[in-house]
Design a protein around this motif. Structure first.
Motif, PDB file in Angstrom:
ATOM      1  N   ASN A 565      35.073  12.636  -6.994  1.00  0.00           N
ATOM      2  CA  ASN A 565      33.698  13.225  -6.727  1.00  0.00           C
ATOM      3  C   ASN A 565      33.547  13.426  -5.567  1.00  0.00           C
ATOM      4  O   ASN A 565      33.280  14.473  -5.404  1.00  0.00           O
ATOM      5  N   LYS A 568      34.874  17.234  -5.321  1.00  0.00           N
ATOM      6  CA  LYS A 568      33.824  17.868  -5.950  1.00  0.00           C
ATOM      7  C   LYS A 568      32.573  17.557  -4.691  1.00  0.00           C
ATOM      8  O   LYS A 568      31.825  19.397  -4.121  1.00  0.00           O
ATOM      9  N   TYR A 569      32.278  16.885  -4.396  1.00  0.00           N
ATOM     10  CA  TYR A 569      30.776  16.907  -3.495  1.00  0.00           C
ATOM     11  C   TYR A 569      31.178  17.147  -2.432  1.00  0.00           C
ATOM     12  O   TYR A 569      30.412  16.812  -1.166  1.00  0.00           O
ATOM     13  N   ASP A 593      32.613  10.412   1.946  1.00  0.00           N
ATOM     14  CA  ASP A 593      33.133  11.821   2.349  1.00  0.00           C
ATOM     15  C   ASP A 593      32.127  12.848   3.404  1.00  0.00           C
ATOM     16  O   ASP A 593      31.492  11.186   3.837  1.00  0.00           O
ATOM     17  N   ARG A 612      23.341  13.936 -13.946  1.00  0.00           N
ATOM     18  CA  ARG A 612      23.767  14.698 -12.779  1.00  0.00           C
ATOM     19  C   ARG A 612      22.548  14.345 -12.129  1.00  0.00           C
ATOM     20  O   ARG A 612      21.583  15.259 -11.561  1.00  0.00           O
ATOM     21  N   VAL A 624      30.306  15.727 -16.316  1.00  0.00           N
ATOM     22  CA  VAL A 624      29.957  15.210 -17.563  1.00  0.00           C
ATOM     23  C   VAL A 624      28.535  14.176 -16.915  1.00  0.00           C
ATOM     24  O   VAL A 624      28.114  13.938 -18.262  1.00  0.00           O
ATOM     25  N   GLY A 625      28.768  14.180 -15.642  1.00  0.00           N
ATOM     26  CA  GLY A 625      27.561  13.086 -15.435  1.00  0.00           C
ATOM     27  C   GLY A 625      28.276  11.626 -16.352  1.00  0.00           C
ATOM     28  O   GLY A 625      27.601  10.263 -16.366  1.00  0.00           O
ATOM     29  N   LEU A 628      30.884   7.753 -12.317  1.00  0.00           N
ATOM     30  CA  LEU A 628      30.442   7.004 -12.279  1.00  0.00           C
ATOM     31  C   LEU A 628      29.703   5.146 -13.221  1.00  0.00           C
ATOM     32  O   LEU A 628      30.074   4.399 -12.605  1.00  0.00           O
TER      33      LEU A 628
HETATM   34  P1  ADP Z   1      29.387  14.077 -12.063  1.00  0.00           P
HETATM   35  O1  ADP Z   1      30.519  14.280 -10.803  1.00  0.00           O
HETATM   36  O2  ADP Z   1      30.389  14.184 -13.515  1.00  0.00           O
HETATM   37  O3  ADP Z   1      28.655  14.853 -12.659  1.00  0.00           O
HETATM   38  P2  ADP Z   1      29.480  11.180 -12.392  1.00  0.00           P
HETATM   39  O4  ADP Z   1      29.504   9.994 -12.882  1.00  0.00           O
HETATM   40  O5  ADP Z   1      30.745  11.316 -11.385  1.00  0.00           O
HETATM   41  O6  ADP Z   1      28.980  12.930 -12.710  1.00  0.00           O
HETATM   42  O7  ADP Z   1      28.471  11.505 -10.623  1.00  0.00           O
HETATM   43  C1  ADP Z   1      27.003  11.537 -10.951  1.00  0.00           C
HETATM   44  C2  ADP Z   1      26.531  12.710 -10.074  1.00  0.00           C
HETATM   45  O8  ADP Z   1      26.370  11.493  -8.593  1.00  0.00           O
HETATM   46  C3  ADP Z   1      26.584  13.836  -9.861  1.00  0.00           C
HETATM   47  O9  ADP Z   1      26.214  14.903 -10.834  1.00  0.00           O
HETATM   48  C4  ADP Z   1      26.587  14.401  -8.235  1.00  0.00           C
HETATM   49  O10 ADP Z   1      25.265  14.313  -8.015  1.00  0.00           O
HETATM   50  C5  ADP Z   1      26.433  13.191  -8.062  1.00  0.00           C
HETATM   51  N1  ADP Z   1      27.592  12.473  -6.958  1.00  0.00           N
HETATM   52  C6  ADP Z   1      28.568  11.650  -7.819  1.00  0.00           C
HETATM   53  N2  ADP Z   1      29.578  10.870  -6.572  1.00  0.00           N
HETATM   54  C7  ADP Z   1      28.477  11.951  -5.240  1.00  0.00           C
HETATM   55  C8  ADP Z   1      29.501  12.210  -3.992  1.00  0.00           C
HETATM   56  N3  ADP Z   1      30.124  11.717  -3.256  1.00  0.00           N
HETATM   57  N4  ADP Z   1      28.711  12.774  -3.123  1.00  0.00           N
HETATM   58  C9  ADP Z   1      27.373  13.527  -3.737  1.00  0.00           C
HETATM   59  N5  ADP Z   1      26.828  13.371  -4.956  1.00  0.00           N
HETATM   60  C10 ADP Z   1      27.404  12.749  -5.598  1.00  0.00           C
END
Ligand code: ADP
Length: 669
Positions: A565, A568-569, A593, A612, A624-625, A628
């Motif tokens: 994550n 990705k973010y 991050d 998400r 896919v949400g 976490l």
């Molecule tokens: P996914 O990453 O597959 O969408 P997750 O359950 O890991 O699903 O995360 C749920 C949502 O939380 C993500 O879609 C994103 O919007 C938000 N998120 C998770 N980690 C971060 C992060 N480090 N920074 C910003 N947003 C985050």
């Protein structure tokens, strides 16, 4: 299904409203029927009461109508009954005692006299008796009118008495009696009598009590024999004063003189009482009917007594006012006893009111009760009403009020429950809609997530199959692609499987005491090369001495999910920090991050499965949400927590808190 439930709820609410409406109606109808029954009972009892009271009223009316018979000698005077008759000028013509004047005799005083007199009297009131006495004496010399002279003589006596000059005062009063026997004070009182009375009081004070007593008796006798020109009111007033003097002078004394005095006092007292009552009745009638006539038979409350009166015809006097006074308490007691003797009235309170709505008599306390039935029986004095209150009625009202409150409360509770269930239904429906939307998203995301690495692998493989790979370095590149995409596929499938297991409660954990630092180091190490390739640097600060009871595999998965994550973010930023530290109670693994961050109101939702954040950035990233939500499952299984501190566009820190005293399953916040 939900729709049907909502419709059912609405029907239930309507049914509850209808039911309570009909409930109220029936209860009301019942109450009215019972009230009618009680009223009927009360009316039946009322007949008996009105007969009892009616008989008493008839008796009184007969007494009053019989006054001409007594006046004309056909009937004997009955001293038990207090009967009066007045002529049209309100002179007493019955009982046959002689009457005094009806009015006070106010003397005419000249303004000139009053102009001189008033300032002196003021001086006297202020306490300057000496100057006042001297000034009265001077004014006496220059005044001509006998009435004014008499008044001056009297006030001279009064001021001398106040000054303490008893001798002077006595002679002033005596002078007044001898010179002006027929004089009156400015407010119409007979000065002769007052002076006599003052002399008696002065004698009493100066030790001449024998003289005082005999003077008081002779003055009283004079008044009785109409030797003094006084009004009815004055006779009553002075008689009382003289009784007091006589009583104080004869207390403790014995003998014939005393008996004689007591006899005299008794007769005068009786007469006086009658006189007093006649004055009261006369004044009441005069006030109510100044023209001297009243219509019909009337009742009125007079202090504690009840006054009955009507106009009657007498052969000698013509139209006269006849009245009878009955002692209120006695009449009330008699009547109540008679009413109670019928045995009908345990539940009933009755009272009679006259035309002016005065309560004439009552059988019990009537505060805060209202009549169940009221009537004006025929033959009763005009406007006289018999009121009956049945206590059963009050009980009925009380109980129906209680029932009403209960009903309202029950309907309220029912309404509340139905509303609550409707709201819950609605909420559940919304949640289901959201969930099904999430699931659809999930399926399309998963397909997309699988298709992408698969096509990369396929392309790389085709390169090998078609022999287009020229050298080792190119081959290595394609192997690395395949490796990275297989890793991604593996993580995705692990997540999906893990989620379905956790969700069904089938996921098994194998807890062992492990070095947490090693697990974190190895997890970071497994992705470090890949991250660096994409330009990320992972800064580590790891305490290598933390041991905790954990399931190694799932901790690795949690760390990888968070790292994935963070990557990705991260947006433009390429720095990720991994920190492992401890307190006495728990170990904290923080992954930070400097990426896109999360809005405050979404930080709770991101741990829900399939959730998400919906924005441009998330749409562009793979996912896919589930990541976490799996992290949360894992931390729950460890008795730990996952926390997020995040700021939009600044970055996020996800912290995994592992309890160190895991055996105790001590949870912390
Ligand atoms: P996914 O990453 O597959 O969408 P997750 O359950 O890991 O699903 O995360 C749920 C949502 O939380 C993500 O879609 C994103 O919007 C938000 N998120 C998770 N980690 C971060 C992060 N480090 N920074 C910003 N947003 C985050």
């Amino acid at each position: 299904m939900r729709k049907k439930l909502i419709i059912l709820n609405i029907i239930l609410i309507l049914a509850a409203i209808c039911l309570s409406y009909f409930g109220f109606k029936t209860a009301n109808l019942q109450k009215m029927e019972m009230a009618e029954e009680i009223k009927k009972q009360t009316l039946t009892s009322g007949k008996t009461v009105s007969e009892i009271i009616g008989t008493a009223l008839d008796d009184v009316e007969k007494d009053i109508s019989g006054i001409p018979d007594i006046l004309n000698g056909r009937e004997k005077f009955n001293s038990d009954k207090i009967l009066f008759a007045f002529d049209s000028k309100f002179n007493v013509i019955y009982p046959g005692f002689r009457t005094y004047r009806n009015e006070l005799k106010i003397p005419g005083l000249s303004p000139d006299f009053l102009g001189k007199f008033n300032p002196i009297e003021e001086m006297e009131i202020k306490g300057d008796f000496e100057t006042a006495a001297a000034s009265y004496e001077n004014l006496l010399k220059e005044t001509e009118s006998p009435n004014e002279k008499a008044i001056l003589q009297f006030v001279l006596g009064r001021s001398l008495r106040k000054k303490g000059d008893i001798k002077g005062a006595l002679s002033a009063y005596r002078e007044l009696i001898s010179q002006f026997p027929d004089s009156f004070s400015p407010d119409g009182l007979n000065l002769n009598i007052i002076s006599h009375y003052e002399i008696i009081r002065l004698q009493e004070k100066s030790g001449g009590s024998k003289d005082a007593a005999s003077d008081a008796v002779s003055l009283l006798q004079d008044m009785q024999n109409f030797k003094a020109d006084i009004s009815e009111e004055e006779s009553v007033y002075f008689s009382k004063l003289l009784f007091d003097v006589i009583a104080s002078l004869t207390t403790g004394k014995e003998g014939e003189k005393k008996n004689e005095l007591e006899k005299l006092r008794d007769t005068v007292q009786k007469k006086n009482e009658l006189r007093e009552k006649s004055i009261l009745v006369k004044n009441t009638l005069r006030e109510k009917y100044p023209e001297g006539r009243q219509n019909g038979f009337c009742i009125k409350k007079l202090d504690n007594d009840i006054l009955f009166f009507k106009t009657i015809e007498d052969e000698k006097y013509g139209k006269i006012s006849g009245a009878e006074l009955r002692l209120g308490n006695t009449m009330e007691r008699d009547m109540t006893e008679k009413i109670q003797a019928t045995g009908l009235f345990i539940d009933i309170v009755c009272w009679v009111t006259n035309k002016e709505n005065e309560v004439i008599f009552q059988t019990d306390k009537i505060e805060s009760i209202s009549p169940t039935v009221s009537s004006s029986p025929p033959g009763w004095p005009d406007g006289t009403t018999l009121n009956l209150h049945n206590t059963k009625m009050k009980n009925l009202e009380d109980s129906s009020r209680k029932r009403m409150i209960m009903n309202i409360a029950m309907v309220g509770i029912l309404f509340f429950i139905i509303m609550l269930s409707s709201i819950l239904n609605l909420k559940m429906t919304m949640k289901e809609i959201e969930l099904s939307k999430m699931k659809t998203n999930f399926i399309s995301s998963v397909s997309h997530e699988i298709r992408l690495p698969l096509s990369t692998i396929k392309t790389a493989n085709e390169m090998f199959v078609s022999g287009k790979v020229k050298d080792d370095s190119q081959a290595r590149k394609y192997y690395e692609y395949i490796d990275s995409e297989v890793g991604r596929l593996e993580q995705l499938i692990n997540n999906v499987l893990d989620f379905s297991r956790s969700d069904a409660g089938r996921k098994k954990y194998h807890f062992k005491e492990e070095n947490l630092g090693n697990i974190v180091n190895e997890s970071v190490g497994s992705v470090q090369a890949l991250f660096e390739k994409e330009g990320f640097s992972i800064g580590k600060n790891i305490d290598g001495n933390i041991r905790a009871r954990v399931d190694e595999k799932s901790v690795r998965q949690a760390v990888l999910n968070l790292l994935d994550n963070a990557k990705k973010y991260s947006g433009e930023s390429r720095i990720i920090k991994v920190n492992l530290s401890r307190t006495d109670e728990y170990a904290s693994l923080d992954i930070t991050d400097n990426g896109i961050g999360i809005e405050k109101d979404k930080t709770d939702k991101i741990f829900d499965a399939f959730y998400r954040v919906e924005d441009e950035m998330t749409r562009k990233t793979k996912g896919v949400g589930l990541g976490l939500s799996i992290v949360k499952h894992i931390m729950d299984a460890h008795g730990g927590k996952v926390r997020v501190v995040s700021e939009k566009d600044k970055g996020s820190t996800f912290s995994l808190l592992f309890p160190l005293d895991f055996n105790n399953k001590k949870t912390f916040i």
